[in-house]
Design a protein around this motif. Structure first.
Motif, PDB file in Angstrom:
ATOM      1  N   SER A 171     -10.523   6.111   6.474  1.00 12.16           N
ATOM      2  CA  SER A 171      -9.907   6.598   7.659  1.00 12.16           C
ATOM      3  C   SER A 171      -8.303   5.808   8.069  1.00 12.16           C
ATOM      4  N   VAL A 172      -7.745   5.013   7.266  1.00  9.02           N
ATOM      5  CA  VAL A 172      -6.922   4.826   7.148  1.00  9.02           C
ATOM      6  C   VAL A 172      -5.951   4.566   6.102  1.00  9.02           C
ATOM      7  N   ASN A 173      -5.039   5.467   6.147  1.00 11.84           N
ATOM      8  CA  ASN A 173      -4.473   6.072   4.834  1.00 11.84           C
ATOM      9  C   ASN A 173      -2.581   5.045   4.860  1.00 11.84           C
ATOM     10  N   TYR A 174      -2.252   4.753   3.645  1.00 10.21           N
ATOM     11  CA  TYR A 174      -1.069   4.343   3.985  1.00 10.21           C
ATOM     12  C   TYR A 174      -0.029   3.916   2.269  1.00 10.21           C
ATOM     13  N   PRO A 175       0.777   4.080   2.421  1.00 11.02           N
ATOM     14  CA  PRO A 175       2.456   3.810   1.235  1.00 11.02           C
ATOM     15  C   PRO A 175       1.558   3.007   0.072  1.00 11.02           C
ATOM     16  N   TRP A 176       1.129   3.313  -0.575  1.00 13.19           N
ATOM     17  CA  TRP A 176       0.849   1.985  -1.786  1.00 13.19           C
ATOM     18  C   TRP A 176       2.303   1.466  -2.464  1.00 13.19           C
ATOM     19  N   PRO A 177       2.468   0.085  -2.135  1.00  9.50           N
ATOM     20  CA  PRO A 177       3.708  -0.490  -2.940  1.00  9.50           C
ATOM     21  C   PRO A 177       4.069  -0.382  -4.623  1.00  9.50           C
ATOM     22  N   LYS A 178       5.338  -0.099  -4.374  1.00  6.27           N
ATOM     23  CA  LYS A 178       5.994   0.139  -5.618  1.00  6.27           C
ATOM     24  C   LYS A 178       7.198  -0.817  -5.307  1.00  6.27           C
ATOM     25  N   ILE A 179       7.831  -1.055  -4.945  1.00  7.78           N
ATOM     26  CA  ILE A 179       8.602  -1.921  -4.847  1.00  7.78           C
ATOM     27  C   ILE A 179       9.455  -2.613  -2.943  1.00  7.78           C
ATOM     28  N   ARG A 180       9.016  -4.152  -3.423  1.00  7.77           N
ATOM     29  CA  ARG A 180       8.370  -4.658  -1.638  1.00  7.77           C
ATOM     30  C   ARG A 180      10.068  -6.067  -1.423  1.00  7.77           C
ATOM     31  N   LEU A 181      10.915  -6.324  -0.740  1.00  6.57           N
ATOM     32  CA  LEU A 181      11.642  -6.939  -0.603  1.00  6.57           C
ATOM     33  C   LEU A 181      11.106  -8.383  -1.344  1.00  6.57           C
ATOM     34  N   ALA A 182       9.823  -9.114  -0.654  1.00  6.74           N
ATOM     35  CA  ALA A 182      10.183  -9.711  -1.479  1.00  6.74           C
ATOM     36  C   ALA A 182       9.669 -10.583  -2.184  1.00  6.74           C
ATOM     37  N   SER A 184       9.537  13.587   6.179  1.00  6.20           N
ATOM     38  CA  SER A 184       9.231  14.236   4.643  1.00  6.20           C
ATOM     39  C   SER A 184       9.908  13.885   3.927  1.00  6.20           C
ATOM     40  N   ASP A 185      10.886  13.513   3.806  1.00  3.78           N
ATOM     41  CA  ASP A 185      11.465  12.841   2.679  1.00  3.78           C
ATOM     42  C   ASP A 185      10.865  11.437   1.845  1.00  3.78           C
ATOM     43  N   TYR A 186       9.735  10.865   2.664  1.00  2.00           N
ATOM     44  CA  TYR A 186       9.642   9.699   1.915  1.00  2.00           C
ATOM     45  C   TYR A 186       9.025   9.284   1.267  1.00  2.00           C
ATOM     46  N   GLY A 187       9.777   8.848   0.297  1.00  2.00           N
ATOM     47  CA  GLY A 187       9.471   8.494  -1.465  1.00  2.00           C
ATOM     48  C   GLY A 187      10.589   9.075  -2.318  1.00  2.00           C
ATOM     49  N   ARG A 188      11.146  10.117  -2.020  1.00  2.00           N
ATOM     50  CA  ARG A 188      11.797  10.323  -2.682  1.00  2.00           C
ATOM     51  C   ARG A 188      12.916   9.216  -3.039  1.00  2.00           C
ATOM     52  N   ALA A 189      14.054   9.648  -3.963  1.00  2.00           N
ATOM     53  CA  ALA A 189      15.143   8.131  -4.408  1.00  2.00           C
ATOM     54  C   ALA A 189      16.148   8.092  -3.788  1.00  2.00           C
ATOM     55  N   THR A 190      16.199   6.624  -3.658  1.00  2.00           N
ATOM     56  CA  THR A 190      17.296   6.170  -2.713  1.00  2.00           C
ATOM     57  C   THR A 190      18.243   5.251  -3.576  1.00  2.00           C
ATOM     58  N   SER A 191      19.106   5.223  -2.940  1.00  2.00           N
ATOM     59  CA  SER A 191      19.829   4.371  -4.123  1.00  2.00           C
ATOM     60  C   SER A 191      19.565   2.783  -3.997  1.00  2.00           C
ATOM     61  N   VAL A 192      18.754   2.282  -3.176  1.00  2.00           N
ATOM     62  CA  VAL A 192      18.188   1.135  -3.243  1.00  2.00           C
ATOM     63  C   VAL A 192      17.148   0.865  -4.017  1.00  2.00           C
ATOM     64  N   ILE A 242      10.506  -0.997   0.106  1.00  2.00           N
ATOM     65  CA  ILE A 242      11.876  -0.430  -0.459  1.00  2.00           C
ATOM     66  C   ILE A 242      11.550   0.885  -1.136  1.00  2.00           C
ATOM     67  N   TRP A 243      10.268   1.001  -1.768  1.00  2.00           N
ATOM     68  CA  TRP A 243       9.553   2.204  -2.719  1.00  2.00           C
ATOM     69  C   TRP A 243       7.883   2.076  -1.920  1.00  2.00           C
ATOM     70  N   ALA A 244       7.644   3.365  -2.043  1.00  2.00           N
ATOM     71  CA  ALA A 244       6.642   3.699  -2.252  1.00  2.00           C
ATOM     72  C   ALA A 244       5.303   4.467  -2.761  1.00  2.00           C
ATOM     73  N   GLU A 245       3.907   4.659  -2.924  1.00  2.00           N
ATOM     74  CA  GLU A 245       3.438   5.170  -4.046  1.00  2.00           C
ATOM     75  C   GLU A 245       2.958   6.295  -2.199  1.00  2.00           C
ATOM     76  N   THR A 246       3.293   7.558  -2.304  1.00  2.00           N
ATOM     77  CA  THR A 246       2.564   8.066  -0.981  1.00  2.00           C
ATOM     78  C   THR A 246       1.163   9.100  -1.467  1.00  2.00           C
ATOM     79  N   ARG A 247       1.056   9.007  -2.759  1.00  2.00           N
ATOM     80  CA  ARG A 247      -0.178   9.950  -3.298  1.00  2.00           C
ATOM     81  C   ARG A 247      -1.543   9.258  -2.421  1.00  2.00           C
ATOM     82  N   LYS A 248      -2.063  10.438  -1.423  1.00  2.00           N
ATOM     83  CA  LYS A 248      -3.482  10.035  -1.032  1.00  2.00           C
ATOM     84  C   LYS A 248      -4.704   9.055  -1.602  1.00  2.00           C
ATOM     85  N   GLU A 249      -4.924   8.122  -1.035  1.00  2.00           N
ATOM     86  CA  GLU A 249      -5.981   7.489  -1.440  1.00  2.00           C
ATOM     87  C   GLU A 249      -7.464   8.395  -1.835  1.00  2.00           C
TER      88      GLU A 249
END
Length: 604
Positions: A454-465, A201-209, A312-319
């Motif tokens: 029909s398929v929602n997913y978090p939008w990438p804001k930062i990823r490892l690549a 339930s906290d996915y999308g909130r800030a972390t140290s990473v 690493i971080w994603a935008e979780t607002r619904k498309e």
């Protein structure tokens, strides 16, 4: 009683180990007052969530400044707000998409939160400390977004009195002062933030990473030619850009040390991300039949799979049904809009199957790339064949499969001539302007049976690549460790199913000098981060935007009814304009009118 404001940002698709989905999607009747916001622990948490709501929505084509506004794609939606940016139709009086006011509102709200959270009973001290760190992160992040868009910022280092006299209004700090403030704020936040959020339930909130990754990205930008004296080989664009006292707002001197700082920051972020369990998305076991090729499947699901460890971080607002996926998918009247079209510029940027630029690969027929060739599905352009897996995974071309659910089919063959199913057919929109469609970020299991997502997913804001490529670029520019730079680029290349740099470049003399590796890392970013909100900023920070954004896009002749007519390189009719002033966005004229000492950006 007024409800606390919990904006859509923190509804979660919430990635959990069980794969379940939870949604925190509470839309209140009205905005809370400060009195309401701190009356209870739940109200205070809702107020914190509302600050996240000021983050711009990056996946929305209509209001995103950096999604479909460069040379990656041209769309059939020139009537929408975002299309004014590639046309250069924005001014200080009419900035079109401006985040200035909203971001400063978010900063103010974050300070209000910090100044009041201690007075809320019933919250453990450790939780209050984390809440304050989240507010500090958002203050730093909002300042970074302002810095990236407008250059030197007005630093808000406290909650300002909204009734302060004009003569006490803070003015713009220098770019380097702004960077220092943001770095310190993100470092301070990182000390008290968790390394990862353990609750779904906290996915999308800030972390140290996340905090360290944003800092690393900012220092990469700060080291880049636009903000670093034009780099080692160019002149600064900002000579004469000074405040009232004659202080240079953006330095005109090149400092190589800034690349070293960027390299160190990105390596720190990478190490923290790996320690938190982040890794490149490989060997997908996502339950779908297509794409059949395992590497293409990895690439197609790299962030669409909600279980990915690469984000690493994603935008979780619904498309919404009118956002990115349905705009990209093949046309069905009333359900999908068929209009996000890759340009020839981006199509030619993808490598050959040998992992080389197509104009450098001796095994690739570059001169014959616009010839017609035949495949098992029918005729197509030679340009579309013998290309790397990312091309096949992310680009839909004439007589190719588009993996999508349509009735009982799990993939369809796309055709883009005038009278074909995906052709223009005389429509004024909902067509591909180039005769190609985007597949990246479109879920293969997206069902087109009705107007929906029909398929929602978090939008990438930062990823490892991205961090790997950030680190490699900084090392290359610093001239520090070119072999390590190649190692980190190769991590991305190998996942993409192409040879390492040394393997690919060996037949043409190798790639061991700074200039060649600069070209390679920039091309890797262009490919790997295609349509992820990066190129808008990359072309600007590299100070090369005029070369790419000041000419019309090109594609196939979409009015052609036969293969011979269709497979002709054709200029897309939509105007494209870029001038030197467009490197920075204009501060809204209304803000300048409030404070005549506030310096406007050059050219506005």
């Amino acid at each position: 009683m007024k409800k606390p404001l919990i904006l859509i940002f923190i509804f979660t698709f919430a990635i959990s180990f069980t794969g379940c989905e939870k949604y925190l999607d509470i839309v209140p009747d009205e905005r809370p007052t400060d009195e309401d916001a701190f009356r209870s622990p739940n109200a205070a948490l809702g107020y914190l969530y509302s600050i996240y709501g000021y983050i711009p929505k990056q996946r929305s084509g209509t209001y995103s400044i950096d999604l479909m506004t460069t040379d990656e794609v041209v769309t059939a939606f020139e009537h929408e707000t975002f299309a004014k940016f590639p046309r250069g139709e924005y001014t200080a009086s009419s900035p079109v998409i401006s985040y200035w006011n909203d971001l400063y509102k978010g900063i103010r709200q974050a300070y209000i939160f910090k100044n009041n959270i201690d007075g809320v009973a019933g919250i453990e001290e450790s939780t209050k400390t984390q809440y304050k760190a989240e507010a500090d992160f958002l203050i730093g992040y909002f300042h970074f977004l302002l810095l990236r868009m407008y250059g030197p910022v007005v630093i808000a280092d406290k909650q300002f009195d909204i009734n302060m006299p004009v003569e006490e209004y803070p003015l713009r700090s220098t770019y380097d002062e702004s960077v220092t403030f943001i770095s310190n704020k993100l470092d301070e936040a990182a000390q008290a933030l968790p390394m990862e959020q353990t609750s779904s339930s906290d996915y999308g909130r800030a972390t140290s990473v996340i905090a360290k990754s944003i800092k690393a990205r900012m220092l990469l930008y700060a080291a880049s030619p636009l903000f670093n004296g034009g780099g080692a080989n160019k002149s600064s664009l900002f000579s004469g850009f000074t405040d009232m006292d004659g202080n240079q707002l953006i330095s005109t001197s090149y400092e190589k040390e800034k690349w070293q700082q960027a390299a160190a920051a990105n390596k720190e972020a990478i190490d923290m991300a790996l320690a938190a369990g982040k890794k490149l998305y490989k060997n997908s076991d996502y339950d779908s039949d297509f794409p059949e090729d395992p590497i293409e499947k990895d690439l197609r699901y790299v962030f669409v799979d909600k279980q990915t460890k690469e984000l690493i971080w994603a935008e979780t607002r619904k498309e919404t049904a009118y956002d990115f996926q349905n705009k990209s998918t093949p046309f069905i009247a009333g359900t999908s809009w068929n209009g996000v079209a890759p340009t020839l510029t981006i199509l030619e940027a993808f490598y050959s199957e040998n992992g080389l630029p197509i104009d450098k690969d001796p095994e690739y027929d570059y001169q014959g790339r616009y010839n017609i060739d035949s495949t098992a599905l029918g005729n197509t352009l030679s340009l579309n064949l013998n290309r790397e897996p990312r091309f096949e995974a992310w680009i839909s071309y004439h007589n190719d499969y588009y993996e999508i659910i349509r009735g009982d089919k799990k993939r369809i063959v796309t055709n883009y001539r005038r009278n074909d199913d995906e052709g223009i057919k005389g429509r004024s929109n909902n067509y591909s302007p180039t005769g190609y469609l985007n597949k990246k970020g479109v879920a293969p299991l997206l069902n087109q049976s009705r107007l929906q997502v029909s398929v929602n997913y978090p939008w990438p804001k930062i990823r490892l690549a991205e961090l790997y490529l950030n680190y490699a670029e900084a090392l290359i520019e610093a001239g520090q460790d070119l072999n390590t730079a190649k190692e980190y680029i190769d991590k991305v290349r190998v996942r993409a199913g192409i040879p390492t740099i040394d393997e690919a470049w060996a037949p043409i003399g190798g790639a061991n000098d700074q200039e060649t590796l600069r070209e390679i890392v920039r091309q890797e970013r262009t490919i790997e981060l295609y349509l992820e909100n990066h190129r808008f900023w990359d072309l600007r920070r590299w100070q090369v935007a005029e070369e790419y954004l000041d000419s019309k896009a090109k594609g196939m002749n979409i009015q052609g009814e036969t293969d011979e007519e269709f497979f002709q390189v054709t200029e897309v009719k939509f105007p494209r304009n870029f001038s030197q002033r467009n490197y920075l966005m204009p501060i809204p004229q209304a803000e300048i009118n409030k404070n005549e000492l506030l310096i406007q950006n050059p050219g506005y």
